[in-house]
Design a protein around this motif. Structure first.
Motif, PDB file in Angstrom:
ATOM      1  N   GLU A 275      74.164  12.429  77.642  1.00  0.00           N
ATOM      2  CA  GLU A 275      74.032  12.906  76.393  1.00  0.00           C
ATOM      3  C   GLU A 275      73.442  11.822  75.389  1.00  0.00           C
ATOM      4  N   SER A 276      72.100  12.030  75.365  1.00  0.00           N
ATOM      5  CA  SER A 276      71.389  10.982  74.409  1.00  0.00           C
ATOM      6  C   SER A 276      71.297  11.662  73.207  1.00  0.00           C
ATOM      7  N   ALA A 277      70.652  10.718  72.081  1.00  0.00           N
ATOM      8  CA  ALA A 277      70.149  11.206  70.991  1.00  0.00           C
ATOM      9  C   ALA A 277      69.585  12.386  71.083  1.00  0.00           C
ATOM     10  N   THR A 278      68.348  12.461  71.947  1.00  0.00           N
ATOM     11  CA  THR A 278      67.513  13.486  72.120  1.00  0.00           C
ATOM     12  C   THR A 278      68.225  14.821  72.567  1.00  0.00           C
ATOM     13  N   VAL A 279      68.750  14.655  73.680  1.00  0.00           N
ATOM     14  CA  VAL A 279      69.752  15.607  74.099  1.00  0.00           C
ATOM     15  C   VAL A 279      70.720  16.299  73.057  1.00  0.00           C
ATOM     16  N   GLY A 280      71.215  15.534  72.382  1.00  0.00           N
ATOM     17  CA  GLY A 280      71.875  16.042  71.254  1.00  0.00           C
ATOM     18  C   GLY A 280      71.180  16.897  70.266  1.00  0.00           C
ATOM     19  N   LEU A 281      69.977  16.394  69.847  1.00  0.00           N
ATOM     20  CA  LEU A 281      69.179  16.969  69.173  1.00  0.00           C
ATOM     21  C   LEU A 281      68.799  18.428  69.520  1.00  0.00           C
ATOM     22  N   MET A 282      68.445  18.428  70.768  1.00  0.00           N
ATOM     23  CA  MET A 282      68.028  19.609  71.429  1.00  0.00           C
ATOM     24  C   MET A 282      69.263  20.678  71.455  1.00  0.00           C
ATOM     25  N   MET A 283      70.341  20.258  71.905  1.00  0.00           N
ATOM     26  CA  MET A 283      71.538  20.995  71.588  1.00  0.00           C
ATOM     27  C   MET A 283      71.665  21.564  70.434  1.00  0.00           C
ATOM     28  N   ALA A 284      71.601  20.896  69.401  1.00  0.00           N
ATOM     29  CA  ALA A 284      71.756  21.357  67.976  1.00  0.00           C
ATOM     30  C   ALA A 284      70.683  22.500  67.639  1.00  0.00           C
ATOM     31  N   LEU A 285      69.546  22.014  67.795  1.00  0.00           N
ATOM     32  CA  LEU A 285      68.470  23.219  67.691  1.00  0.00           C
ATOM     33  C   LEU A 285      68.773  24.317  68.362  1.00  0.00           C
ATOM     34  N   LYS A 286      69.435  24.518  69.638  1.00  0.00           N
ATOM     35  CA  LYS A 286      69.647  25.614  70.421  1.00  0.00           C
ATOM     36  C   LYS A 286      70.880  26.229  69.797  1.00  0.00           C
ATOM     37  N   ASP A 287      71.743  25.703  69.093  1.00  0.00           N
ATOM     38  CA  ASP A 287      72.785  26.443  68.604  1.00  0.00           C
ATOM     39  C   ASP A 287      72.421  27.354  67.269  1.00  0.00           C
ATOM     40  N   PRO A 288      72.511  28.459  67.192  1.00  0.00           N
ATOM     41  CA  PRO A 288      72.270  29.362  66.071  1.00  0.00           C
ATOM     42  C   PRO A 288      73.071  28.893  64.924  1.00  0.00           C
ATOM     43  N   LYS A 289      74.364  28.596  64.997  1.00  0.00           N
ATOM     44  CA  LYS A 289      75.181  28.245  63.938  1.00  0.00           C
ATOM     45  C   LYS A 289      74.409  26.970  63.044  1.00  0.00           C
ATOM     46  N   VAL A 290      73.766  26.220  63.745  1.00  0.00           N
ATOM     47  CA  VAL A 290      72.946  25.228  63.047  1.00  0.00           C
ATOM     48  C   VAL A 290      71.879  25.639  62.172  1.00  0.00           C
ATOM     49  N   SER A 291      70.964  26.517  62.523  1.00  0.00           N
ATOM     50  CA  SER A 291      69.882  26.857  62.100  1.00  0.00           C
ATOM     51  C   SER A 291      70.357  27.618  60.752  1.00  0.00           C
ATOM     52  N   ILE A 292      71.323  28.598  60.865  1.00  0.00           N
ATOM     53  CA  ILE A 292      71.864  29.542  59.928  1.00  0.00           C
ATOM     54  C   ILE A 292      72.543  28.560  58.877  1.00  0.00           C
ATOM     55  N   MET A 293      73.289  27.622  59.233  1.00  0.00           N
ATOM     56  CA  MET A 293      73.782  26.819  58.192  1.00  0.00           C
ATOM     57  C   MET A 293      72.682  26.110  57.391  1.00  0.00           C
ATOM     58  N   ALA A 294      71.847  25.440  58.123  1.00  0.00           N
ATOM     59  CA  ALA A 294      70.647  24.809  57.424  1.00  0.00           C
ATOM     60  C   ALA A 294      69.676  25.672  56.703  1.00  0.00           C
ATOM     61  N   VAL A 295      69.686  27.071  56.659  1.00  0.00           N
ATOM     62  CA  VAL A 295      68.921  27.792  55.639  1.00  0.00           C
ATOM     63  C   VAL A 295      70.080  27.878  54.631  1.00  0.00           C
ATOM     64  N   MET A 296      71.284  28.140  54.905  1.00  0.00           N
ATOM     65  CA  MET A 296      72.430  28.492  53.979  1.00  0.00           C
ATOM     66  C   MET A 296      72.374  27.158  52.933  1.00  0.00           C
ATOM     67  N   CYS A 297      72.368  25.989  53.541  1.00  0.00           N
ATOM     68  CA  CYS A 297      72.432  24.764  52.527  1.00  0.00           C
ATOM     69  C   CYS A 297      71.090  24.896  51.754  1.00  0.00           C
ATOM     70  N   CYS A 298      69.686  25.110  52.463  1.00  0.00           N
ATOM     71  CA  CYS A 298      68.791  25.164  51.719  1.00  0.00           C
ATOM     72  C   CYS A 298      68.731  25.883  50.123  1.00  0.00           C
ATOM     73  N   SER A 299      69.272  27.220  50.710  1.00  0.00           N
ATOM     74  CA  SER A 299      69.525  28.094  49.634  1.00  0.00           C
ATOM     75  C   SER A 299      70.675  27.696  48.532  1.00  0.00           C
ATOM     76  N   GLN A 300      71.592  27.161  48.921  1.00  0.00           N
ATOM     77  CA  GLN A 300      72.580  26.665  48.107  1.00  0.00           C
ATOM     78  C   GLN A 300      72.113  25.686  47.127  1.00  0.00           C
ATOM     79  N   LEU A 301      71.245  24.775  47.630  1.00  0.00           N
ATOM     80  CA  LEU A 301      70.779  23.487  46.802  1.00  0.00           C
ATOM     81  C   LEU A 301      69.589  23.927  45.901  1.00  0.00           C
ATOM     82  N   LEU A 302      69.400  25.174  46.189  1.00  0.00           N
ATOM     83  CA  LEU A 302      68.096  25.703  45.375  1.00  0.00           C
ATOM     84  C   LEU A 302      68.812  26.257  44.301  1.00  0.00           C
ATOM     85  N   GLY A 303      69.995  26.772  44.404  1.00  0.00           N
ATOM     86  CA  GLY A 303      70.554  27.637  43.381  1.00  0.00           C
ATOM     87  C   GLY A 303      71.294  26.387  42.795  1.00  0.00           C
TER      88      GLY A 303
END
Length: 514
Positions: A275-303
């Motif tokens: 479980e290297s840093a690159t493996v961890g990054l790929m695992m995070a990118l494949k998890d739909p929760k991460v992408s939804i939370m990223a967009v959520m965070c972007c939207s809230q900081l715009l607000g």
């Protein structure tokens, strides 16, 4: 959670037997397991948490305070001639605000990946603090638009290491039921910095004009940059590393710190060999929760993008520079109190969605007030509601840690992705509070209102996903109890003098907090 995590659902037999043994009266493990004895562990654990609270939290809070003071010093300096001395147009000033995020946003992910792989965050984080302090001080010597742009670009790189790195470091020490309050206490450093940053800037701008022939706004950067460098050197001694290698803990305390985290999530808080840093990054990118939370965070900081223009918005009430800066302090002091109280409640209840969203809804009410009246009192009340909205953002990285608990490589990447992508919202907001829309800023408030509504919808989607994940975990545990697992729990209950229900509750595996 990785596939491996979902399959085991926190019920690895060997691990649970070990945990049950440690919970048994009279258990003794040598040499570094002495604090795991049932009779002394509670007090030892309280002492460990208290020690962390006394060293880790104050250090991070002070750094965070300086982080935002350095970052938003430009907004205070604008009130005392920065734009005139550097001959900046309105668009150029907005670019000065925005360009920091051009490096701050993309650098967060690799920075957290580095932090996960190195063994001494007590060197890495302070080094970044020292670099941004020096860069901030250099802002005071700039003579033109190009010079201040260069400083803002380079200050974004070391600052990117701090907030996601600090939240990741906290997640390596505190359990799920401890993390929200501590995370909010740290984020309170940001909120209070908006108050004290304005007060400090008011003092410097009011008393340093012309000293040694230097403009007051330049003194803001010199003084705050120098203080940041000093704190950076001090934090090398104060910050911990990880539970297995922190120098100012005893071996028994280090062992206890590791066991606490392992029991909290049903597995050790360590990456396995593959479980290297690159493996961890790929695992995070494949998890739909991460992408939804990223967009959520972007939207809230715009607000919540008003933060970089708070003194400017307060200035529309028509007071002098000093009075305007002083009026900026009370809303952020209240926001700090609300942030701590909200996070304390989130820890006690284990609830995340409503504790994160209701402060956003307060901002929405503030925006509605702002677009419907220019009354002095009403607009000042709106500033209080707007500032308190950051009590919701304070729980964002905490919720990411709860939703992506293991392995650490995935968690560190997820925090970097969510916070890094989220700060695109700040970048966009740099252009949504335009000077030609003053003093009403109606268009800016409409944009912020819509962004917070969208963020609330995405947060609700994440909540539903986590509820569904917990239902899967519950079903897997019930299936486990149909076989030999039930007999083992019954035997453990007899040995420990517990009812079957009590033993079952102790056996209950990891659950997501939503």
């Amino acid at each position: 959670m990785s596939t491996k995590d979902s399959d085991s659902v926190g019920i690895d037999e060997k691990d649970n037997v070990l945990i049950e043994q440690r919970s048994s009266p009279g258990f003794i493990e040598a040499p570094d397991g002495e604090l795991l004895n049932a009779d002394i562990r509670p007090s030892a654990e309280r002492k460990l948490v208290r020690l962390l609270d006394m060293r880790l939290l104050p250090t991070i809070i002070v750094i965070f305070l300086l982080n935002y003071i350095d970052r938003v010093a430009v907004t205070a300096a604008k009130l005392q001639g920065l734009t005139q001395d550097l001959h900046l147009t309105g668009l150029q000033y907005n670019t000065v605000i925005a360009v920091l995020y051009a490096t701050y946003v993309p650098a967060q992910i690799p920075s957290n990946m580095i932090l996960n792989r190195i063994s001494r965050p007590s060197y890495y984080i302070p080094a970044c603090v020292i670099v941004w302090g020096v860069t901030s001080a250099c802002t005071g010597v700039t003579k033109n638009y190009a010079g201040i742009i260069a400083c803002r670009v380079f200050i974004g790189l070391p600052e990117a290491a701090f907030y996601p790195g600090a939240m990741y470091l906290l997640s390596r020490w505190y359990t799920r039921t401890e993390l929200a309050f501590r995370g909010a206490i740290i984020y309170g450093g940001l909120l209070i910095s908006n108050a004290f940053g304005s007060l400090i800037a008011a003092g410097i701008l009011g008393g340093m004009q012309g000293k040694l022939g230097i403009a007051a706004w330049r003194w803001v950067f010199y003084i705050e940059g120098a203080v940041t460098v000093c704190i950076g050197f001090a934090s090398i001694i104060l910050l911990p590393d990880y539970p297995h290698n922190t120098r100012w803990l005893t071996p028994a305390q280090r062992r206890l710190a590791q066991v606490r985290l392992a029991e909290d999530a049903g597995e050790a808080d360590e990456d396995v060999k593959n479980e290297s840093a690159t493996v961890g990054l790929m695992m995070a990118l494949k998890d739909p929760k991460v992408s939804i939370m990223a967009v959520m965070c972007c939207s809230q900081l715009l607000g919540l993008g008003f933060v970089n223009f708070f003194p400017t918005i307060a200035g529309t009430m028509g007071f002098s520079t000093t009075v305007t800066l002083l009026l900026c302090a009370p809303p952020w002091i209240l926001a700090t109190i609300v942030c701590a109280a909200n996070a304390y409640s989130a820890d006690r209840t284990g609830e995340r969605f409503f504790h994160m969203c209701w402060p956003w809804w307060g901002v929405i009410i503030g925006y509605i007030i702002g677009v419907t009246t220019m009354s002095l009192g009403a607009r000042y009340v709106a500033l209080f509601l707007m500032a308190c909205g950051y009590a919701g953002f304070a729980l964002t990285a905490v919720w990411v840690s709860n939703a992506i608990p293991r392995p650490p490589a995935k968690r560190s990447a997820a925090i970097g992705i969510v916070n890094g992508f989220g700060n695109f919202g700040n970048l966009i907001a740099s252009y949504t509070w335009q000077s030609q829309w003053s003093p009403e800023y109606h268009q800016s408030m409409y944009i912020g209102l819509a962004a917070l509504v969208f963020a609330s919808v995405l947060a609700f989607v994440v909540r539903c996903m986590l509820i569904k994940e917990n239902q899967k975990l519950e079903k897997a545990e019930l299936d486990f109890l149909k076989g030999a697992g039930r007999q083992r729990i019954e035997d453990a209950a007899k040995l420990e003098g517990l009812t079957f229900e009590q033993a079952l509750e102790r056996k209950r595996g990891f659950r997501y907090l939503y």
